[in-house]
Design a protein around this motif. Structure first.
Motif, PDB file in Angstrom:
ATOM      1  N   VAL A   1       0.849  -1.205   0.000  1.00 56.42           N
ATOM      2  CA  VAL A   1       0.000   0.000   0.000  1.00 56.42           C
ATOM      3  C   VAL A   1       0.878   1.246   0.000  1.00 56.42           C
ATOM      4  CG1 VAL A   1      -1.772   1.315   1.229  1.00 56.42           C
ATOM      5  CG2 VAL A   1      -1.945  -1.180   1.094  1.00 56.42           C
ATOM      6  N   ARG A   2       1.940   1.219   0.755  1.00 54.77           N
ATOM      7  CA  ARG A   2       2.869   2.357   0.770  1.00 54.77           C
ATOM      8  C   ARG A   2       3.401   2.618  -0.638  1.00 54.77           C
ATOM      9  NH1 ARG A   2       5.531   4.633   5.354  1.00 54.77           N
ATOM     10  NH2 ARG A   2       7.252   5.922   4.701  1.00 54.77           N
ATOM     11  N   GLY A   3       3.709   1.556  -1.370  1.00 55.93           N
ATOM     12  CA  GLY A   3       4.164   1.694  -2.755  1.00 55.93           C
ATOM     13  C   GLY A   3       3.096   2.308  -3.644  1.00 55.93           C
ATOM     14  N   LEU A   4       1.854   1.889  -3.462  1.00 57.43           N
ATOM     15  CA  LEU A   4       0.747   2.480  -4.230  1.00 57.43           C
ATOM     16  C   LEU A   4       0.623   3.971  -3.945  1.00 57.43           C
ATOM     17  CD1 LEU A   4      -1.985  -0.271  -3.718  1.00 57.43           C
ATOM     18  CD2 LEU A   4      -0.927   0.363  -5.897  1.00 57.43           C
ATOM     19  N   LEU A   5       0.763   4.334  -2.682  1.00 54.99           N
ATOM     20  CA  LEU A   5       0.645   5.748  -2.303  1.00 54.99           C
ATOM     21  C   LEU A   5       1.799   6.570  -2.883  1.00 54.99           C
ATOM     22  CD1 LEU A   5      -0.502   5.317   1.391  1.00 54.99           C
ATOM     23  CD2 LEU A   5      -1.873   6.182  -0.522  1.00 54.99           C
ATOM     24  N   GLU A   6       2.979   6.004  -2.905  1.00 55.71           N
ATOM     25  CA  GLU A   6       4.132   6.720  -3.451  1.00 55.71           C
ATOM     26  C   GLU A   6       4.017   6.873  -4.961  1.00 55.71           C
ATOM     27  OE1 GLU A   6       7.454   4.526  -1.862  1.00 55.71           O
ATOM     28  OE2 GLU A   6       7.171   5.393   0.136  1.00 55.71           O
ATOM     29  N   ASP A   7       3.437   5.868  -5.632  1.00 55.55           N
ATOM     30  CA  ASP A   7       3.208   5.956  -7.084  1.00 55.55           C
ATOM     31  C   ASP A   7       2.126   6.979  -7.407  1.00 55.55           C
ATOM     32  OD1 ASP A   7       5.090   4.019  -7.452  1.00 55.55           O
ATOM     33  OD2 ASP A   7       3.666   2.409  -7.854  1.00 55.55           O
ATOM     34  N   GLY A   8       1.143   7.113  -6.518  1.00 63.00           N
ATOM     35  CA  GLY A   8       0.107   8.129  -6.696  1.00 63.00           C
ATOM     36  C   GLY A   8      -1.044   7.756  -7.600  1.00 63.00           C
ATOM     37  N   THR A   9      -1.036   6.586  -8.182  1.00 63.81           N
ATOM     38  CA  THR A   9      -2.138   6.199  -9.049  1.00 63.81           C
ATOM     39  C   THR A   9      -2.573   4.808  -8.673  1.00 63.81           C
ATOM     40  OG1 THR A   9      -1.198   7.512 -10.821  1.00 63.81           O
ATOM     41  CG2 THR A   9      -2.846   5.922 -11.448  1.00 63.81           C
ATOM     42  N   PRO A  10      -3.803   4.573  -8.446  1.00 64.55           N
ATOM     43  CA  PRO A  10      -4.919   5.506  -8.335  1.00 64.55           C
ATOM     44  C   PRO A  10      -4.982   6.092  -6.923  1.00 64.55           C
ATOM     45  CG  PRO A  10      -5.734   3.293  -8.011  1.00 64.55           C
ATOM     46  CD  PRO A  10      -4.241   3.175  -8.266  1.00 64.55           C
ATOM     47  N   PRO A  11      -5.958   6.992  -6.681  1.00 66.48           N
ATOM     48  CA  PRO A  11      -6.143   7.441  -5.301  1.00 66.48           C
ATOM     49  C   PRO A  11      -6.560   6.247  -4.440  1.00 66.48           C
ATOM     50  CG  PRO A  11      -7.944   8.210  -6.688  1.00 66.48           C
ATOM     51  CD  PRO A  11      -6.934   7.593  -7.588  1.00 66.48           C
ATOM     52  N   VAL A  12      -6.246   6.300  -3.169  1.00 69.31           N
ATOM     53  CA  VAL A  12      -6.548   5.211  -2.241  1.00 69.31           C
ATOM     54  C   VAL A  12      -7.539   5.706  -1.190  1.00 69.31           C
ATOM     55  CG1 VAL A  12      -5.589   3.714  -0.442  1.00 69.31           C
ATOM     56  CG2 VAL A  12      -4.327   4.057  -2.585  1.00 69.31           C
ATOM     57  N   LEU A  13      -8.602   4.917  -0.998  1.00 65.27           N
ATOM     58  CA  LEU A  13      -9.548   5.148   0.096  1.00 65.27           C
ATOM     59  C   LEU A  13      -9.357   4.024   1.098  1.00 65.27           C
ATOM     60  CD1 LEU A  13     -11.920   6.421   1.596  1.00 65.27           C
ATOM     61  CD2 LEU A  13     -13.463   5.198   0.022  1.00 65.27           C
TER      62      LEU A  13
END
Length: 185
Positions: free
Chosen positions: A124-136
């Motif tokens: 999840v941290r990797g997803l947030l750093e990539d910025g796509t898509p937004p995370v809820l």
């Protein structure tokens, strides 16, 4: 970082595993909003279909964002300004999709491990750093998110494991720990 947090008050379970609408706890509003501000969350959605509970949350928000509390404590005003009170998860998803131009990735939290649907904090941290898509990132109140919400989630975040088998943190404590793991330095 395109991280949003949702605090679900319906549908959640009570201790008898019955679906209920839980009451809003003003401590949750204050503490989760402060954690959200600390970790650069874009918005904290508080979800309940109950008119009286939405009115309570809005009254607390007015006090801290435009009333005496706003003049008394500017830090609290800033944190409480992140909160939006909505009726349901669909409203939250729609609001984020409108703001971001795409549907958010829905990640549920749960105190138990979910086979085949779990996602690690690192991922999840990797997803947030990539910025796509937004995370809820969605938290349940009472005894946790109802199965309907869990089934809608794209992923379920791995649970928080302490040193004992006791695993019943308050939602505000869990939110602070999880936000630190996902968005802390």
């Amino acid at each position: 970082m395109r991280l949003y947090v949702g605090l679900v008050h319906f549908p959640v379970y009570n201790k008898h595993h019955e679906i209920i609408a839980s009451a809003i706890t003003t401590l949750d509003l204050h503490d989760i909003a402060r954690a959200a501000r600390t970790y650069d969350v874009k918005k904290l959605f508080v979800m309940t279909p109950l008119d009286d509970q939405r009115a309570l949350a809005e009254q607390v928000l007015r006090h801290w964002t435009s009333g005496h509390g706003a003049r008394y404590n500017l830090f609290r005003k800033e944190a409480m300004g992140l909160i939006e009170v909505v009726s349901c998860l669909d409203d939250t998803i729609d609001d984020i999709a409108e703001a971001e131009g795409q549907r958010p990735l829905l990640i549920a939290t749960d105190a138990s491990a979910q086979k085949n649907r779990s996602i690690s904090y690192e991922d999840v941290r990797g997803l947030l750093e990539d910025g796509t898509p937004p995370v809820l990132l969605v938290f349940g109140t009472a005894w946790g998110l109802a199965r309907d919400v869990m089934n809608r989630a794209d992923h379920v975040l791995n649970p928080i494991w302490g040193r004992t088998d006791y695993n019943h943190l308050s939602v505000r404590s869990a939110a602070a720990i999880i936000l630190d793991r996902l968005a802390g330095r």
